[in-house]
Enzyme design. Structure first.
Site, PDB file in Angstrom:
ATOM      1  N   SER A 265       0.974  -0.791   0.408  1.00  0.00           N
ATOM      2  CA  SER A 265       0.125   0.006   0.089  1.00  0.00           C
ATOM      3  C   SER A 265       1.073   1.095   0.066  1.00  0.00           C
ATOM      4  CB  SER A 265      -1.318   0.039   1.188  1.00  0.00           C
ATOM      5  OG  SER A 265      -1.858   0.574   0.954  1.00  0.00           O
ATOM      6  N   ASP A 350      -9.527  -4.581  -5.429  1.00  0.00           N
ATOM      7  CA  ASP A 350      -9.193  -4.047  -4.820  1.00  0.00           C
ATOM      8  C   ASP A 350      -9.891  -2.266  -4.696  1.00  0.00           C
ATOM      9  OD1 ASP A 350      -8.125  -2.022  -2.841  1.00  0.00           O
ATOM     10  OD2 ASP A 350      -5.461  -2.508  -3.684  1.00  0.00           O
ATOM     11  N   HIS A 379      -7.615  -5.317  -0.886  1.00  0.00           N
ATOM     12  CA  HIS A 379      -6.534  -4.290  -0.163  1.00  0.00           C
ATOM     13  C   HIS A 379      -6.206  -5.864   0.712  1.00  0.00           C
ATOM     14  CE1 HIS A 379      -3.895  -1.157  -0.170  1.00  0.00           C
ATOM     15  NE2 HIS A 379      -4.311  -0.777   0.934  1.00  0.00           N
TER      16      HIS A 379
END
Length: 407
Positions: A265, A350, A379
């Site tokens: 991320s 995601d 995610h």
């Protein structure tokens, strides 16, 4: 939610469909009506409707895309007074997704000057042993470094194998947010000296309550001074990766040649940025990187986290000064600079770091790359993918001397 294509990918202009099944105890429910909507990923729906399923199953045609990208289907149904939802995204020639963000002509010069200025700041390292976090095989320390400007501090957890020897080093930047962190000894157990950092100049040892108050005070740090490329919040964050490697490379146990970076991320973005900015990095492993092709929303498709230009935020951030700054910080433009091997992994479902934005960045990488797609994931990633990335990193540094250990 089962796409018609086994790999969840279609060619541009090829129609796509999804079979929807509503199950209880893995058995299809009878007499189920679903509500659905579909359209381009992260944008307003093109069509909404309802469908009564037969024996708990039904098929929805979700159209196609005339350009490389993604479409999504959202479905919900009611059962015993509760609402259940699911989502699926499918790609259309995603390997052809091109970035929308422009590369500033002086991009390299800007960052070379920033690096040179930051290098003048003494590291002033402080190390505190943390016996309560150490294990029988790994020593854990709190590290406190000066970086970027005099008085600005960078905190992190250093994890070192206890066995004497020379080791490769691994930098692990954090995901987004202002939150407490704990040491991760996994990388040290794989034969790396690792440093995981916190980016806001706050000790990661503070309690959760204090961090909650700090988080409220920080607000949306990713927008702070976005109209000023020289003082944007992420400037110090991007340069902190170089200071982390300065420190790791100074350790007497460092093997002198093997430096790798990995994260997910925001951490995936910072891993790619660090690998592009610091020539000491030998390999990078990034999961669903953020800050990729942020300008996508201005071109009729999803942009990357933190969604600075989506319908909600564009009124504030779509200005010449802020768009100029974005060009210097978008991960796509760092991806274009990468020269080292990379391992990249993400999923299709995601909504934090949409696959359109991630493909835009990874497609821009010209260096050797290993790409692992797990379409069903959002995610997050499977532990098997974690293991695959670790084995790949170990291959890059020749760590066959160290047995593979599971977390």
């Amino acid at each position: 939610m089962t796409p018609g294509a086994a790999d969840w990918k279609y060619e541009v202009n090829q129609p796509a469909s999804v079979q929807v099944t509503v199950l209880k105890n893995d058995v299809p429910l009878e007499e189920v009506t679903i509500r659905y909507e579909f359209g381009p990923e992260m944008l307003a729906a093109e069509k909404k409707g309802t469908l009564k399923l037969k024996q708990g199953r039904g098929k929805i045609d979700i159209g196609t895309s005339r350009e490389p990208g993604f479409r999504q289907l959202l479905v919900e149904t009611e059962y015993r007074g509760k609402t259940y939802r699911n989502l699926v995204k499918v790609g259309f020639s995603p390997e052809r997704i091109a970035p929308t963000v422009a590369l500033p002509a002086d991009f390299s010069a800007f960052w070379e000057a920033a690096k040179a200025e930051a290098a003048k700041v003494p590291m002033d390292a402080h190390l505190t042993f943390l016996p309560e976090h150490s294990t029988s095989t790994v020593d854990v320390y709190l590290v406190n470094l000066q970086h970027y400007k005099h008085g600005q501090r960078l905190y992190g957890f250093l994890c070192k194998p206890k066995a004497p020897g020379k080791y490769p080093v691994l930098f692990s930047p954090p995901g987004a947010g202002v939150k407490p962190a704990a040491p991760n000894t996994f990388f040290a157990d794989q034969g790396f000296i690792s440093l995981s950092t916190e980016i806001h100049g706050i000790s990661p040892l503070l309690d959760a309550g204090t961090y909650k108050n700090l988080s409220n005070a920080f607000g949306d740090y990713m927008s702070v001074r976005l109209d000023d490329r020289d003082n944007y919040y992420y400037k110090s964050v991007y340069l902190s990766g170089i200071r982390a490697i300065d420190y790791l490379s100074s350790l007497p146990e460092f093997d002198g040649q093997n430096v790798v970076v990995t994260g997910g991320s925001q951490g995936g973005a910072l891993a790619m940025v660090t690998a592009a900015l610091d020539q000491r990095v030998k390999a990078v492993a990034a999961f669903y990187p953020a800050l990729c092709d942020v300008t996508g929303y201005l071109h009729g498709r999803a942009g990357g986290w933190p969604h600075l230009l989506n319908a909600r935020a564009a009124g504030t951030n779509n200005t010449p000064a802020k768009l100029r700054t974005i060009g210097y910080y978008d991960v796509v433009n760092f991806a274009r600079q990468l020269t080292v091997p990379g391992f990249y992994s993400w999923g299709y479902n995601d909504n934090t770091c949409p696959p359109t934005s991630v493909y835009a960045a990874v497609n821009a990488v010209k260096a050797p790359k290993t790409v692992v797609i797990e379409p069903i994931t959002g995610h997050w990633r499977f532990e098997e993918t974690n293991q695959e990335s670790m084995e790949w990193l170990r291959q890059q540094v020749g760590s066959s001397l160290f047995p593979i250990k599971k977390p």
